[in-house]
Design a protein around this motif. Structure first.
Motif: not given
Length: 70
Positions: A1-2, A39-46, A61
């Motif tokens: 994700m980074e 999708t993962v970054l949106k769900n994690d608030g980034f 983010g």
């Protein structure tokens, strides 16, 4: 994700609006791979995505992406 966070930051520095296809091009990955990461970054608030599909880093983010970029 980074890698995705950093790529979004880099593309955002180069152009006003960032789309998934821009990230796919930057990282040389498929659009479905970008979609999963987004999708993962949106769900994690980034990250947020507007109704036109443009991506924007949240404050969290952006801080993370800048730390990775440095």
């Amino acid at each position: 994700m980074e890698d995705y966070l950093e790529a979004i930051l880099i593309v955002a520095m180069q152009q006003e609006e960032v789309r998934s296809v821009d990230i796919a091009r930057q990282l040389n990955v498929s659009k479905p791979s970008v979609w999963r990461a987004v999708t993962v970054l949106k769900n994690d608030g980034f990250l947020t995505m507007d109704n036109r599909g443009f991506l924007r880093l949240t404050d969290l983010g952006e801080r993370m992406a800048e730390a990775i970029y440095e």
